[in-house]
Design an enzyme around this catalytic site. Sequence first.
Site, PDB file in Angstrom:
ATOM      1  N   LYS A  19      75.482  48.954  25.312  1.00 26.22           N
ATOM      2  CA  LYS A  19      76.740  48.121  24.548  1.00 26.22           C
ATOM      3  C   LYS A  19      76.120  46.810  24.457  1.00 26.22           C
ATOM      4  CE  LYS A  19      81.384  46.511  25.578  1.00 26.22           C
ATOM      5  NZ  LYS A  19      82.053  46.857  24.389  1.00 26.22           N
ATOM      6  N   ILE A 440     105.700  45.860  15.675  1.00 30.79           N
ATOM      7  CA  ILE A 440     105.427  47.129  16.383  1.00 30.79           C
ATOM      8  C   ILE A 440     105.252  46.897  17.868  1.00 30.79           C
ATOM      9  CG2 ILE A 440     103.771  49.101  16.492  1.00 30.79           C
ATOM     10  CD1 ILE A 440     105.620  48.885  13.803  1.00 30.79           C
ATOM     11  N   GLY A 441     105.273  45.824  18.377  1.00 27.95           N
ATOM     12  CA  GLY A 441     105.326  45.688  19.829  1.00 27.95           C
ATOM     13  C   GLY A 441     104.510  44.380  20.373  1.00 27.95           C
ATOM     14  N   GLU A 493     104.392  42.385  25.006  1.00 29.18           N
ATOM     15  CA  GLU A 493     103.311  42.914  25.687  1.00 29.18           C
ATOM     16  C   GLU A 493     102.333  42.282  26.183  1.00 29.18           C
ATOM     17  OE1 GLU A 493     101.943  46.862  23.539  1.00 29.18           O
ATOM     18  OE2 GLU A 493     104.047  47.100  22.507  1.00 29.18           O
ATOM     19  N   ASP A 608     106.085  54.834  21.817  1.00 25.75           N
ATOM     20  CA  ASP A 608     104.984  55.076  20.950  1.00 25.75           C
ATOM     21  C   ASP A 608     104.179  56.245  20.959  1.00 25.75           C
ATOM     22  OD1 ASP A 608     104.960  52.232  19.643  1.00 25.75           O
ATOM     23  OD2 ASP A 608     103.962  51.404  21.397  1.00 25.75           O
ATOM     24  N   HIS A 703      94.922  45.232  10.492  1.00 29.36           N
ATOM     25  CA  HIS A 703      93.354  45.304  10.693  1.00 29.36           C
ATOM     26  C   HIS A 703      92.532  44.485  10.070  1.00 29.36           C
ATOM     27  CE1 HIS A 703      94.383  49.096  12.956  1.00 29.36           C
ATOM     28  NE2 HIS A 703      95.066  49.646  12.020  1.00 29.36           N
ATOM     29  N   CYS A 735     100.979  48.012  12.485  1.00 30.38           N
ATOM     30  CA  CYS A 735     100.896  48.423  13.964  1.00 30.38           C
ATOM     31  C   CYS A 735     100.832  47.131  14.742  1.00 30.38           C
ATOM     32  CB  CYS A 735      99.297  49.051  14.262  1.00 30.38           C
ATOM     33  SG  CYS A 735      98.896  49.720  15.864  1.00 30.38           S
TER      34      CYS A 735
HETATM   35  N1  GLN Z   1     103.347  48.885  20.946  1.00 26.12           N
HETATM   36  C1  GLN Z   1     101.785  49.063  20.588  1.00 26.12           C
HETATM   37  C2  GLN Z   1     101.384  47.684  20.265  1.00 26.12           C
HETATM   38  O1  GLN Z   1     102.167  47.086  19.384  1.00 26.12           O
HETATM   39  C3  GLN Z   1     101.441  49.984  19.672  1.00 26.12           C
HETATM   40  C4  GLN Z   1      99.958  50.266  19.588  1.00 26.12           C
HETATM   41  C5  GLN Z   1      99.416  51.412  18.741  1.00 26.12           C
HETATM   42  O2  GLN Z   1     100.349  52.060  18.180  1.00 26.12           O
HETATM   43  N2  GLN Z   1      98.183  51.774  18.820  1.00 26.12           N
HETATM   44  O3  GLN Z   1     100.256  47.216  20.170  1.00 26.12           O
HETATM   45 ZN    ZN Z   2      99.934  51.652  15.721  1.00 26.80          ZN
END
Ligand code: GLN
Ligand code: ZN
Length: 763
Positions: A19, A440-441, A493, A608, A703, A735
């Site tokens: 790596k 999403i968080g 998070e 999730d 992404h 996401c």
């Molecule tokens: N709640 C997570 C985030 O927002 C979901 C991540 C995921 O779905 N891989 O990072």
């Molecule tokens: Zn996701």
Amino acid sequence: MVTTHNLGFPRIGARRELKFGLESYWKGQSSIAELQQLGRTLRQQNWADQAALDLAPVGDFSFYDQVLDMSFTLGHLPERVRGFHGEALDNYFRVARGRSTPAAEAHAACCAGVAAGEMTKWFDTNYHYIVPEFTATTEFKLDASRLLEQLAEAQARGVKTKPVIVGPVTYLAIGKSKDGSNRLDLLPRLLPVYAQLLDTLAAQGVEWVQIDEPQLVTELDADWQHAFNTAYHLLKTCKVKLLLATYFGQLQENAYLAANLPVAGLHVDAINDREGVQPLINLLPAHKVLSLGVINGRNIWKTDLTATLDWLEPLAQQLGARLWIAPSCSLLHVPVDLASEQQLDAEIQSWLAFARQKLDELQVLAQALNHGRDAVRAALDANQAALKSRRASPRVNQPAVKLAVSKITRDLGRRESSYAQRAPKQAALLQLPPFPTTTIGSFPQTAEIRQARSDFKAGRLDASAYQAVMQAEIQRAVREQEALGLDVLVHGEAERNDMVEYFGEQLEGYAFSQFGWVQSYGSRCVKPPILFGDIRRPQPMTVAWTRFAQSLTSKPMKGMLTGPVTILNWSFVRDDQPRSESCLQLALAIRQEVLDLEQAGVRVIQIDEAALREGLPLRRTQWKTYLDWAVESFRVSANGVRDETQIHTHMCYSEFNDIMASIAEMDADVITIETSRSDMELLDAFDDFSYPNEIGPGVYDIHSPNLPSEQHMVALMKKAAERVPAERLWVNPDCGLKTRQWPEVIPALKHMVAAAKTLRAEL
Ligand code: GLN
Ligand code: ZN
């Protein structure tokens, strides 16, 4: 005498040397010569680790991916990278990563950057390979240079080797047709190149070649079965002996086909399909070698050597020298060396085996088969003692947990009322506008957050100082979301390193290694936590952070949890009880957390299940069993709440067609999914099966660093509204945003909120 061999060894290195070598080379901080040297060093080390084997693999080493290596060996490069003037290895990395290295920058004018090859999961593992791309005009041309170089190295070292290649049928099966043509039509063009390769190896003195055909453990239609026959009948004139390798599952109805292909030997996964072995022996022509994969190549537990011998000894009697033994599959899927671990609990460590230890186990089995158990009595006794301590450990067995699981009834996973009755109660409580917006968080994991966490873990920062840093980040996330005008907020998070590890660290029954890395793709590795015992949640895991975040705003704050199926699928799991049992234990722990959040006044809770789809078995006939317990686990975790509490779930992929009924059964009030790149087409699934509850189809591709425009998001949502009634739609990204930067996130979310306002105005 039994023959020992191995199907493949981890190439990343015990300390992830590959790596770091790759990443330094890609950044232009080291030379191609240094990288090549590192490759040689790792291969030498791997052969040293495998010195006791009768046959060690060669060609399993790869700078990125063994499937991409095979594509290069077959001269099968995507059109867009042909005619590259630089180093072959740089071209290889261009296909892998879509980028060349600074060293290749000199060619920017003639051979500029290219799109990276698509990646997908290698069967049911977490390893991702670069998907071969086929069209009707695809041609193949042998380039055996990489394999021959590695072979010469091994031979110079005096290693008894067995080159490893991906078989022709699997190679076609795991690739993609880019123009709708039938991949199988390429077989007549592909096989002569394989034949040439095998003869080239024979000319170098190779006796055995391992030809991997894991496709044989999947359901094959008549055309693909026929392809196996065609392929191996053509290859049978080659001057090497073929060991046809299958793994990751059961041959079942393909057993007859596999047993009768004209090859010299067959390897099967005797971990996943012990019951299939005796029937297979009855089918197997008497001259063939049978290699049994008797050490689990997919997990990190010690093998029960005595029980394995009890089973193997009669087979060894029956088969004599035709019996070979090996791990079930390549050891690519396990970490390298348990001896590296300095901080694991000693008792737990005594139950484990990583790649090097698994090969030691294989050696003990071979010694016992060849010379009698007494020849390895001490090793067998030590193995039994370790297994006994594991079986008897009160940390593994918590009767109260088992009892709680046994008491789970269907009602435990059922909401009080149907969605139709819950929805108005939630609407009255939450007072959300149409097209409500949320995320999403996660929000960006900034350098300061990571620094604070590593300082905290290293003891340079005390708990209250760490908490203060995290609270400041939460404050920032809440302030930004209020300024943006989002409707349902998240705390961001900040305190989570990883969505599974964070929970694993707080649950009893989980252990963490320091160096237990497994390659995921290229230079990327994951370190799955080790689920070793019955799962208990000693105390709330997220309530304090969520309560703090809610105290900062009058808008609803989503509680944010990882679901039981995802925690399970991203862990090394127990081999002493079914996955379903471990999953239900996790479900009960998450359920307690959900109820505690509700108790603390949290009105919206997201659970999730990013990895639910990944757990699908290779064979469709086994899907239902998996989906039943997976959905049940989710329901147990989520559905104990009052009607007024809104449950969200999130899944970051877009293929639902074939599992829609199960997704609907989960009965989450809202599901957020990834859709922005598929242009809302996947919502057809939700339409056809009339997904009954609310949906947030992601409109912002997180992404990509590109800034999505308001118009684009409005257009996507309008497409969504053609399939799902507008009153059941949410507006959100695909996401979490943890991998992005704040300066990217703010304008994107501004556009997203503006899009929602435009949509509302047009209602
Ligand atoms: N709640 C997570 C985030 O927002 C979901 C991540 C995921 O779905 N891989 O990072
Ligand atoms: Zn996701």
